[in-house]
Design a protein around this motif. Sequence first.
Motif, PDB file in Angstrom:
ATOM      1  N   THR A   1       0.843  -1.184   0.000  1.00 22.44           N
ATOM      2  CA  THR A   1       0.000   0.000   0.000  1.00 22.44           C
ATOM      3  C   THR A   1       0.881   1.238   0.000  1.00 22.44           C
ATOM      4  O   THR A   1       2.063   1.178   0.305  1.00 22.44           O
ATOM      5  N   GLY A   2       0.295   2.360  -0.341  1.00 21.99           N
ATOM      6  CA  GLY A   2       0.970   3.645  -0.254  1.00 21.99           C
ATOM      7  C   GLY A   2       2.278   3.704  -1.014  1.00 21.99           C
ATOM      8  O   GLY A   2       2.372   3.302  -2.165  1.00 21.99           O
ATOM      9  N   PHE A   3       3.292   4.227  -0.325  1.00 22.54           N
ATOM     10  CA  PHE A   3       4.606   4.422  -0.930  1.00 22.54           C
ATOM     11  C   PHE A   3       5.181   3.119  -1.488  1.00 22.54           C
ATOM     12  O   PHE A   3       5.708   3.086  -2.603  1.00 22.54           O
TER      13      PHE A   3
ATOM     14  N   LEU B   1       6.244   2.596  -5.285  1.00 21.06           N
ATOM     15  CA  LEU B   1       7.637   2.279  -5.601  1.00 21.06           C
ATOM     16  C   LEU B   1       7.723   0.989  -6.407  1.00 21.06           C
ATOM     17  O   LEU B   1       8.474   0.899  -7.379  1.00 21.06           O
ATOM     18  N   ALA B   2       6.929  -0.010  -6.027  1.00 23.21           N
ATOM     19  CA  ALA B   2       6.914  -1.274  -6.766  1.00 23.21           C
ATOM     20  C   ALA B   2       6.447  -1.050  -8.204  1.00 23.21           C
ATOM     21  O   ALA B   2       6.967  -1.672  -9.136  1.00 23.21           O
ATOM     22  N   TYR B   3       5.485  -0.153  -8.392  1.00 23.34           N
ATOM     23  CA  TYR B   3       5.001   0.163  -9.740  1.00 23.34           C
ATOM     24  C   TYR B   3       6.145   0.699 -10.612  1.00 23.34           C
ATOM     25  O   TYR B   3       6.328   0.271 -11.748  1.00 23.34           O
ATOM     26  N   ILE B   4       6.915   1.636 -10.052  1.00 24.17           N
ATOM     27  CA  ILE B   4       8.043   2.208 -10.800  1.00 24.17           C
ATOM     28  C   ILE B   4       9.120   1.146 -11.030  1.00 24.17           C
ATOM     29  O   ILE B   4       9.680   1.036 -12.121  1.00 24.17           O
TER      30      ILE B   4
ATOM     31  N   GLU C   1       0.369  10.911   0.074  1.00 24.37           N
ATOM     32  CA  GLU C   1      -0.605  12.009   0.170  1.00 24.37           C
ATOM     33  C   GLU C   1      -0.105  13.270  -0.514  1.00 24.37           C
ATOM     34  O   GLU C   1      -0.320  14.383  -0.038  1.00 24.37           O
ATOM     35  N   GLY C   2       0.592  13.086  -1.621  1.00 23.05           N
ATOM     36  CA  GLY C   2       1.067  14.214  -2.409  1.00 23.05           C
ATOM     37  C   GLY C   2       2.362  14.832  -1.917  1.00 23.05           C
ATOM     38  O   GLY C   2       2.818  15.834  -2.464  1.00 23.05           O
TER      39      GLY C   2
END
Length: 138
Positions: free
Chosen positions: A55-57, A61-64, A106-107
């Motif tokens: 979740t979150g960061f 990060l995994a996406y990138i 959160e941006g």
Amino acid sequence: MFMMRTIPRERLLATTLILVAASLTACGSREPATNAPSPAPDTPAQSTPLSSPLTGFAKDLAYIKNGRFSYIWVFSRKDGKPLDKEDSTFLRTKAPQVVDWVITDEGKKVIAGTNFNLEEGNLALLKKRFNAEDYTGK
């Protein structure tokens, strides 16, 4: 003229009973037999731990990372506030080599994926305005 053949009731009943019996025995019992040996307990080498969904960061990060970029950088404002439109414009203008941007936390952070070494570009300029963390290989 079409003649209909009739099946004797006894034969029909026997066929139905065979089909019902076959369907009942095809579904095995969910309870183990009492005389069957109990299965061996799982050893650490045999079991695989269940990973919790990211979740979150960590998810961003995994996406990138799945983009297989040569370099991954995380930028955030030095005052800790969320990135605004000017920040986004500055990042995109000063780091045009970045292929993929993901805003996260959160941006408050943006993860950049690129195949260009930003240190050979405007990284020093970016570091004057933002905190820059190198996540390449992490």
